[in-house]
Design an enzyme around this catalytic site. Structure first.
Site, short mmCIF file in Angstrom:
data_model
loop_
_atom_site.label_atom_id
_atom_site.label_comp_id
_atom_site.label_asym_id
_atom_site.label_seq_id
_atom_site.Cartn_x
_atom_site.Cartn_y
_atom_site.Cartn_z
N GLY A 91 0.82 -1.20 0.00
CA GLY A 91 0.00 0.00 0.00
C GLY A 91 0.85 1.25 0.00
O GLY A 91 2.08 1.19 -0.05
N GLU A 92 0.16 2.38 0.06
CA GLU A 92 0.86 3.67 0.05
C GLU A 92 0.15 4.61 1.00
O GLU A 92 -1.07 4.78 0.94
CB GLU A 92 0.88 4.25 -1.37
CG GLU A 92 1.69 5.52 -1.49
CD GLU A 92 1.87 5.95 -2.94
OE1 GLU A 92 2.45 7.02 -3.17
OE2 GLU A 92 1.43 5.19 -3.84
N GLY A 93 0.90 5.22 1.89
CA GLY A 93 0.34 6.17 2.85
C GLY A 93 0.80 7.57 2.57
O GLY A 93 1.37 7.86 1.50
N PHE A 95 3.21 9.21 3.78
CA PHE A 95 4.64 9.49 3.84
C PHE A 95 5.49 8.43 3.17
O PHE A 95 6.69 8.35 3.41
CB PHE A 95 5.07 9.68 5.30
CG PHE A 95 4.46 10.90 5.92
CD1 PHE A 95 5.05 12.14 5.75
CD2 PHE A 95 3.28 10.81 6.61
CE1 PHE A 95 4.47 13.27 6.29
CE2 PHE A 95 2.69 11.94 7.16
CZ PHE A 95 3.29 13.17 7.00
N CYS A 97 5.66 4.44 0.64
CA CYS A 97 5.08 3.14 0.26
C CYS A 97 5.48 2.06 1.26
O CYS A 97 6.52 2.15 1.92
CB CYS A 97 5.57 2.75 -1.14
SG CYS A 97 5.03 3.89 -2.43
N ASP A 218 -3.32 10.40 16.21
CA ASP A 218 -3.89 10.08 14.89
C ASP A 218 -4.58 8.72 14.95
O ASP A 218 -4.38 7.86 14.08
CB ASP A 218 -2.79 10.10 13.82
CG ASP A 218 -3.37 10.18 12.41
OD1 ASP A 218 -4.52 10.66 12.26
OD2 ASP A 218 -2.68 9.78 11.46
#
Length: 425
Positions: A91-93, A95, A97, A218
């Site tokens: 996945g990718e967030g 900040f 991958c 968060d």
């Protein structure tokens, strides 16, 4: 789908204090960079005296505590992830991958484990500060409901500075994914209760069970991951902060977090307390009840903000059924869900001082679980996340549109919940 984070300043910008040189990080580059970045954990700016906090010991510097993190080389991680191949991408967030990899954890070549490798993108100091925070926090805390940080990498190569974090692999993904309408096998109610319990345990540990306090800042469903046995663990501590030291009620920070989860008083003042996490947890409970995201611009205007949408249905048991996730079945689920909503309402009290501590929330969730009959055992969905990938529709490649949050927009968050449902004092 990953929710975007927001960051904006309210009032005067806080001054960063100088911090002591850390001793727990073993790479010379990392040591230098942590000193340069100010290690947000060790530079707190708090104000206002509190009678509640008197007598509490001063929080120690996390960087002075021993760390068992393994230091990986960049070539090791390239090999572990097949050169960061797209086939290993999880996945990718916001900040960087995340890739799946296999690494050695000892001199014995047979001892290998699956890991998730987060490679931070080159987006300047802010991303690196969060990398530093994760190393400082997860290097010294350990709990069954916190994702374990195995190690890190910080070194130069031909493309510049590499900053990576290596976590235990969580094969069943995030709670957000399983609550999504696209999930083929939605989470059963008993499993949702177990997740609520696990998440509460994690937060209670951070807030109250150490000789220093950590505020997650968060907390959200995408930051709650599920392991092979479907145990829930908190992840992504890049925005976490140390709680206020003795004699102070809060920490003053720039306002960061995820829209729909942030506590109203934090949005409006930048004053951060553990009760900010309690608010976010209350929002999450309504996610479990409704199966909806806290903020969804794809829904009709009156249903886009979860907390605003549910309010008219809370005072009447018959109406309450209309907000229950339609994928859930069983009469006993309704009663249990209503009890869970009462806990959520306590967490969502307008005045942060009247919200319960997470240890109290944990006790309330325990009572809901123990008093729930007829909803079945907390069995996981029939297929794991990896098994069901081929059955799910591919998500859109475009980024989800997120509306700008203005300070004035926080008004919908600050109303008091119905006194008919819960006593908040």
């Amino acid at each position: 789908m990953v929710m975007k984070c927001f960051q904006f300043h309210i009032g005067e910008k806080r001054e960063e204090a100088k911090t002591p040189r850390p001793t727990s990080v073993q790479s010379s580059f990392t040591d230098h960079e942590i000193r340069q970045s100010g290690s947000e954990f060790n530079s707190q700016n708090a104000s206002e005296e509190s009678t509640e906090s008197r007598g509490r010991s001063q929080f120690p510097s996390l960087s002075e505590r021993p760390s068992n993190l393994k230091v990986f080389t960049f070539p090791e991680l390239k090999q572990a992830t097949k050169n960061f191949s797209r086939t290993t991408k999880l996945g990718e967030g916001g900040f960087g991958c995340v890739f799946k990899g296999i690494v050695k954890i000892s001199e014995d070549p047979a001892q290998k484990i699956d890991v998730a490798v987060k490679q931070l993108g080159r987006r300047g100091l802010q991303g690196h500060k969060e990398w530093v925070t994760e190393v400082n926090v997860l290097g010294v805390v350990e709990h069954p409901n916190l994702v374990k940080l195995v190690g890190y990498c910080a070194e130069d190569d031909e493309r510049g500075i590499q900053r990576l974090l290596i976590y235990e692999y969580m094969p069943n993904g995030s709670v957000e994914e399983h609550l999504s309408a696209k999930s083929v096998t939605p989470l059963p109610w008993a499993m949702r209760l177990r997740i609520a319990l696990d998440a509460a345990r994690g937060l209670a540990y951070l807030h109250e069970e150490m000789d220093f306090q950590i505020i997650f800042r968060d907390f959200k469903s995408s930051n709650i991951l599920l392991d092979e046995q479907w145990n829930a663990k908190l992840s992504d501590f890049g925005l976490a902060r140390l709680g206020p030291p003795e004699g102070l009620t809060h920490v003053s920070t720039a306002v960061v977090g995820t829209m729909g989860y942030a506590a109203p008083e934090y949005i409006q003042t930048g004053r951060l307390t553990s009760k900010s996490d309690v608010w976010s947890y209350g929002v999450f409970l309504y996610e479990l009840i409704t199966g909806r995201r806290p903020l969804d611009r794809n829904r009709p205007r009156s249903e886009q903000k979860l907390l605003e949408w549910v309010k008219p249905y809370l005072s009447d048991a018959k109406k309450f059924q209309q907000i229950l996730d339609p994928r859930l079945e069983g009469k006993q689920i309704l009663k249990s869900a209503h009890k869970l909503s009462l806990v959520a309402n306590r967490c969502l009290a307008r005045l942060q001082k009247t919200r319960p501590k997470m240890s109290e929330v944990l006790e309330m969730i325990n009572q809901v679980v123990e008093g729930t009959n007829g909803t079945g055992n907390p069995q996981p969905p029939l297929m794991s996340k990896e098994q069901k990938k081929k059955f799910e529709e591919p998500e859109a490649k475009g980024k989800r549109r997120i509306a700008d949050m203005k300070i004035g927009d926080g008004g919908w968050l600050v109303r008091v919940w119905s006194s008919k449902l819960v006593k908040t004092c």
